[in-house]
Design a protein around this motif. Structure first.
Motif, PDB file in Angstrom:
ATOM      1  N   MET A 109      49.313   6.340   0.757  1.00 50.83           N
ATOM      2  CA  MET A 109      49.077   7.583   0.784  1.00 50.83           C
ATOM      3  C   MET A 109      50.420   8.646   0.377  1.00 50.83           C
ATOM      4  O   MET A 109      50.293  10.006   0.527  1.00 50.83           O
ATOM      5  CB  MET A 109      48.585   8.169   1.745  1.00 50.83           C
TER       6      MET A 109
ATOM      7  N   SER B 244      44.698   6.229  -1.102  1.00 44.80           N
ATOM      8  CA  SER B 244      44.533   8.188  -1.114  1.00 44.80           C
ATOM      9  C   SER B 244      43.982   8.940  -2.473  1.00 44.80           C
ATOM     10  O   SER B 244      43.629   9.396  -2.748  1.00 44.80           O
ATOM     11  CB  SER B 244      45.285   8.770  -0.114  1.00 44.80           C
ATOM     12  N   ASN B 245      44.764   8.327  -3.560  1.00 39.13           N
ATOM     13  CA  ASN B 245      45.110   8.773  -5.156  1.00 39.13           C
ATOM     14  C   ASN B 245      43.529   8.599  -6.148  1.00 39.13           C
ATOM     15  O   ASN B 245      43.095   7.410  -6.139  1.00 39.13           O
ATOM     16  CB  ASN B 245      46.139   8.282  -6.037  1.00 39.13           C
TER      17      ASN B 245
ATOM     18  N   THR C 103      40.023   3.186  -2.951  1.00 39.41           N
ATOM     19  CA  THR C 103      40.444   4.510  -2.705  1.00 39.41           C
ATOM     20  C   THR C 103      40.044   4.590  -1.343  1.00 39.41           C
ATOM     21  O   THR C 103      39.072   4.163  -0.789  1.00 39.41           O
ATOM     22  CB  THR C 103      39.898   5.985  -3.744  1.00 39.41           C
ATOM     23  N   ALA C 104      40.357   5.578  -0.641  1.00 38.58           N
ATOM     24  CA  ALA C 104      40.299   5.387   1.252  1.00 38.58           C
ATOM     25  C   ALA C 104      40.839   6.770   1.584  1.00 38.58           C
ATOM     26  O   ALA C 104      41.402   7.820   1.453  1.00 38.58           O
ATOM     27  CB  ALA C 104      41.060   4.267   1.446  1.00 38.58           C
ATOM     28  N   GLY C 105      40.597   7.593   3.110  1.00 40.48           N
ATOM     29  CA  GLY C 105      40.694   8.945   3.456  1.00 40.48           C
ATOM     30  C   GLY C 105      39.194   9.838   4.153  1.00 40.48           C
ATOM     31  O   GLY C 105      38.539   9.432   3.921  1.00 40.48           O
ATOM     32  N   THR C 106      40.347  10.307   5.154  1.00 40.50           N
ATOM     33  CA  THR C 106      39.097  10.988   5.600  1.00 40.50           C
ATOM     34  C   THR C 106      39.194  12.259   6.031  1.00 40.50           C
ATOM     35  O   THR C 106      38.357  13.514   5.441  1.00 40.50           O
ATOM     36  CB  THR C 106      38.246  10.176   7.137  1.00 40.50           C
ATOM     37  N   SER C 107      39.984  12.782   7.107  1.00 39.50           N
ATOM     38  CA  SER C 107      40.349  14.530   7.309  1.00 39.50           C
ATOM     39  C   SER C 107      42.249  14.310   7.655  1.00 39.50           C
ATOM     40  O   SER C 107      42.750  12.955   8.267  1.00 39.50           O
ATOM     41  CB  SER C 107      39.812  14.281   8.593  1.00 39.50           C
ATOM     42  N   ALA C 108      42.780  15.821   7.782  1.00 39.36           N
ATOM     43  CA  ALA C 108      44.150  15.800   8.208  1.00 39.36           C
ATOM     44  C   ALA C 108      43.580  16.661   8.962  1.00 39.36           C
ATOM     45  O   ALA C 108      42.594  17.270   9.945  1.00 39.36           O
ATOM     46  CB  ALA C 108      44.808  16.946   6.571  1.00 39.36           C
TER      47      ALA C 108
END
Lengths: 450, 450
Positions: free
Chosen positions: B168, B194-195, B206-211
Motif C-alpha cells: 500500500m 492497493s494500486n 487488489t485490495a482496499g476498503t477505507s481510510a
C-alpha cells in the motif's frame, strides 16, 4: 480528426490514464459514501508533512505543475471502467458516477519552488468528498516524490555554491520517476540533466558526452578521443579515467589543443585527482579546460570539494533517492466537512483523535513572517483569517478554480522562485549539518498581526 | 484498422515512448561511433551489482518482463527525432540511423524472480555497440528500481511467514514507480496491492476498503461503519482507530455481527493493540474476525509482531523505498567487443583499469551450485564454458533472440520461481540481521565440474 497512427500524443507524463494511479480504497469509500448519501458533502483536504526528514532545515515544494496536468487527465474511460466493474471493485451506480467524473472543486497551494516546513499546508483541495477523496493517492505520489528530490537537490545546489551541477541519476531510479526527478532537480537549481525525456517534455537543458564503454570500444584511448572530438568538437568533455588519468590528459590536450572544453573524472579521490589534473592542464597551457567530477557525490561530497579546482559536478544516485530521504512523508487529511449535503451547509473541522498521529482540524492558511531585514522568522499557520502582517508573505496561490487549472507556470519561473525563497531564509537554512527547521512553525486562530 | 478514439492502447507502462528515457550520452556516443566506424562492432554488455545493499543476504531479479516490453517499444518516432535534431543533440546521419532503429541483437538474463548475488551477470546484451549502448539507461532504470523493491519485499515476506501482506505504498513514491513497485512486491510474495493500475496492467490482485477520512466524513463512527457495511458487506475490513479503538470494535461487531471480516489498526503499539482487540473480538464471539495492522511497518516491524495475534500486514513506505536501499546499484558494463566491423570478427574482453571500480572483462555465464541436499552453496561465474555440475542450475535464460522477445512469462510463474529460488538457499538467507551474502560468488575460467 483521427491522428495518423505514427503520431503518439499526448506524452504520457502529461497524464494519460492517471485515474487508476489510485489506491483501491478511494473508490470503495466513494461507493459507500454514494450509498450513504455523504459523497456530496463539501470537504476540505490538506497535504502537509508532520516533520521534515531528520535534521533537514527546509523542504522544497515540487510537483505542482505535474499534479495539475495529472488532475486534468484524471478521467475514467472505458479501459478504467471495464477494469473496475469486471473485477467488482465498484458497482454500476458508482461506475456511472465515475464515467462523468471531472474534478470541479478548488485547489490552493504553496507556489511550486517555495520552501516549506513541518505542518505547512502545502496543498488544499476543496470539493465534494467524493470528488476530492479520489485525488488523494495521485496528489501524494506526485508531491511526495518530487518534493523529496527537490529538497535534496536544493541542499546540493547550496553546497556547490556557484558551480554547476548536472543531474545524471536516471539509471538509478524508475524510468518515469527519472523524468520527474530531472524536473525537480532543475527547479532546485541544477543546471542540466542527462535525461532526454525531461528535455523534451519540460524543456530542462540536457547534457552528456561519453562513458567508459566508448573508450573501451575503440582500439586505444587516442582513437576514442579522436572519434569524440571529431563528432562533438573540441568544446566537448573527455572522460579521462578509463586507464591512466595522467596519460589520458596528455593525449586529450595533444588532440584537442588548449581549447578542449572539459575533462571528466569519475573515480578515485576526486579532490586529489582534480588538483593533479588542474596542474597538468595548466602546465599544458589548457587553462580554460574545465574539470567535471562525478561518482557517488552527494551534498557532503560536494561540500568537501569546495577548495578543490573543480568546475562542475555530476550527481546521480543520491539525487534520485533524495539523499537518504526518498519520500517527503506528506499526508492528505480531511480537515473539514459539511454537516449536510447542501453546498452552503456549515463546515465542521474534523481530526482523528487516536494515539500516535495527531492532526489539527480546520481549513488553514499560512504566511511566512518576514522581519525588517527581509529575513523569514516564522511559518504562521492559521485556522481563522489569514494573519498577514505588513511584510509577511501569504503562501497560498490558486491552482484550480471550479475545476479549471489556473496555476500553470513556466518552469524557469518556478526555478527563480526557489532561489528567492531560499535567499529569504535565515543563514542557518543552508547549513548541511543536522539541525532544527530554519524557522519555527506557529499556529494561531487568526486575527491581525502587525 | 484505426482504433476508435476512446480506446487508448497500448497502456503506457507497456512502453509507449521509451526511447527518450535515456541519458543523452548514449546518443552522443552513438553519433561519434557512427562517424569513427566503430558503431557496428559486435559488443557484449553485462548488468551486475558489485555488492548487495549493506548486510543483505540476497537480491531478487525483478523488472525483466517490464524491460522486454520497454525494449520492444524502444523506437524513435517523429516526436523523438524532432526533439533530438532541433536541439542539435544528434546530427542528420544519426537521426536517419535512429529512425530505422530496432534492437536486433540477443539478450540473456537471470530468470525474473530468481535470486542474485554480488557480480551475478543478471543481464547480458549482445549486439552491435550502437544498438546495445542505447539500451543502457532504460535497462538500468527498470532493473535498479524493480530489483530494489523486490529485494526488500522478499525479506518482508519471509518475516511475515505465512501471513499475507498488502502492498500500500503508492502514495509514497512516484505515481508510475508505484505501479512497478506493486508488481515487484507481488513477485516477491506480497498477496495484494492497493494500486489499481497494477491490477489492470499486470493482474496483481487488489485490495482496499477505507481510510480515516471516511469515518470523519460521517456523523459519528457508527454511521460510517453502517455505510461501509452496507456497501461492501460484512466481510469488509473496518478501520477502528479513528477515535477510541475499544469502542470502535464494540460498534463494529454490534453492526456486522460475528462474521465481520476484519478490523484494521493503523496507529499505536500495534502488538499491544492487536492483543487487546483479539481478546475483545473473542469475548464478543467474533472469533473469525481477522486483525490487520498497518503503519510504518518494515521487515523488522513485521518480525517483531510474530507472536502477536495479527492476521495480516499492510506495508507502504518501507516497501516502495526499498527499506533503506531504494536502488539496486546495478551497472551496465561493456565486457567484450569485436576487433573490427565484421560480424565474425574475434571478440576481445575489455575492462576499465582505473582505481576504485574494477570490472572483469569477458562474456560470462553463471550457475548456482547445489549440494546433495538440494541446497545452494555457491554462485559460480565463468568466462569460459559454463561450469555446470550434475546438480547445478544454469542461471541464464534467453530473453531476446535476433531482436525478437522470447522471454515473456506470466507473472504467477515468476512469483512461483521466486519462492523456489529462496527455498533453495541456505537457511541463513532469510535472517534479517546484517550479514554476508547467503552464498559466495566464485569466478572460474570454465572447464567441467563434477
Amino acid at each position: 480528426m483521427v491522428p495518423p497512427l505514427g503520431l503518439r500524443v499526448p506524452p504520457v507524463d502529461l497524464g494519460d490514464g492517471t485515474a487508476l494511479l489510485t489506491d483501491q480504497y478511494e473508490l470503495t469509500m466513494l461507493q459507500a459514501a454514494l450509498r450513504s448519501g455523504t459523497a456530496g458533502r463539501r470537504a476540505v483536504f490538506e497535504v502537509f508533512a508532520r516533520n521534515l526528514p531528520a535534521g533537514r532545515r527546509y523542504g522544497v515544494v515540487a510537483g505542482t505543475g505535474r499534479l495539475l496536468d495529472a488532475i486534468e487527465a484524471f478521467r475514467f474511460g472505458s479501459a478504467e471502467l471495464d477494469f473496475l466493474t469486471s473485477t467488482g471493485i465498484v458497482d454500476e451506480p458508482t461506475a456511472r458516477w465515475l464515467e462523468k467524473y471531472r474534478f470541479t472543486g478548488d485547489v490552493w497551494g504553496y507556489a511550486e519552488g517555495d520552501c516549506y516546513f513541518p505542518d505547512s499546508p502545502i496543498l488544499t483541495v476543496e470539493g465534494t468528498f467524493g470528488e476530492a477523496v479520489l485525488l488523494e493517492t495521485l496528489a501524494l505520489s506526485i508531491l511526495n516524490h518530487d518534493c523529496a528530490i527537490a529538497s535534496a537537490a536544493s541542499r546540493m545546489v547550496q553546497a556547490a555554491q556557484d558551480r554547476p551541477i548536472i543531474e545524471m541519476g536516471s539509471r538509478r531510479t524508475h524510468e518515469r520517476a527519472a523524468v520527474a526527478a530531472a524536473r525537480a532537480a532543475y527547479i532546485a537549481g541544477f543546471t542540466t540533466t542527462s535525461n532526454l525525456e525531461a528535455g523534451r517534455l519540460y524543456g530542462v537543458p540536457t547534457a552528456g558526452t561519453s562513458a567508459h564503454s566508448f573508450t573501451l570500444l575503440h582500439d586505444g584511448e587516442r582513437h576514442a578521443f579522436q572519434a569524440q572530438l571529431s563528432s562533438l568538437g573540441e568544446g566537448t568533455t573527455l572522460l579521462v579515467d578509463t586507464y591512466d588519468v595522467e596519460r589520458a590528459v596528455t593525449t586529450a590536450v595533444e588532440l584537442a589543443g588548449p581549447s578542449l572544453g572539459a575533462v571528466r573524472i569519475d573515480s578515485g579521490d576526486l579532490g586529489l585527482m582534480a588538483r593533479r589534473v588542474r596542474d597538468q592542464l595548466d602546465s599544458l597551457g589548457a587553462h580554460g579546460t574545465r574539470i567535471v567530477v562525478t561518482g557517488d557525490l552527494d551534498e557532503y561530497g560536494i561540500a568537501a570539494l569546495t577548495a578543490a579546482p573543480v568546475d562542475g559536478y555530476g550527481v546521480g544516485t543520491s539525487l534520485v533517492t533524495g539523499s537518504g530521504a526518498p519520500t517527503a512523508s506528506l499526508v492528505y487529511k480531511l480537515v473539514a466537512r459539511a454537516d449536510g449535503p447542501d453546498r452552503d451547509a456549515p463546515m465542521r473541522p474534523v481530526a482523528k483523535r487516536s494515539t500516535g498521529k495527531p492532526s489539527r482540524g480546520g481549513r488553514k492558511t499560512a504566511v511566512r513572517r518576514i522581519d525588517g531585514h527581509g529575513v523569514a522568522y516564522a511559518e504562521t499557520i492559521s485556522t481563522g483569517e489569514p494573519a498577514a502582517g505588513r511584510r509577511d508573505r501569504p503562501l497560498h496561490v490558486p491552482l484550480v478554480q471550479d475545476g479549471d487549472i489556473v496555476g500553470r507556470e513556466p518552469l524557469h519561473a518556478v526555478r527563480e522562485r526557489h532561489t528567492r525563497s531560499v535567499a529569504e531564509l535565515p543563514a542557518t537554512a543552508v547549513q548541511l549539518s543536522k539541525g532544527d527547521p530554519a524557522i519555527p512553525t506557529e499556529f494561531t486562530d487568526g486575527g491581525p498581526r502587525s
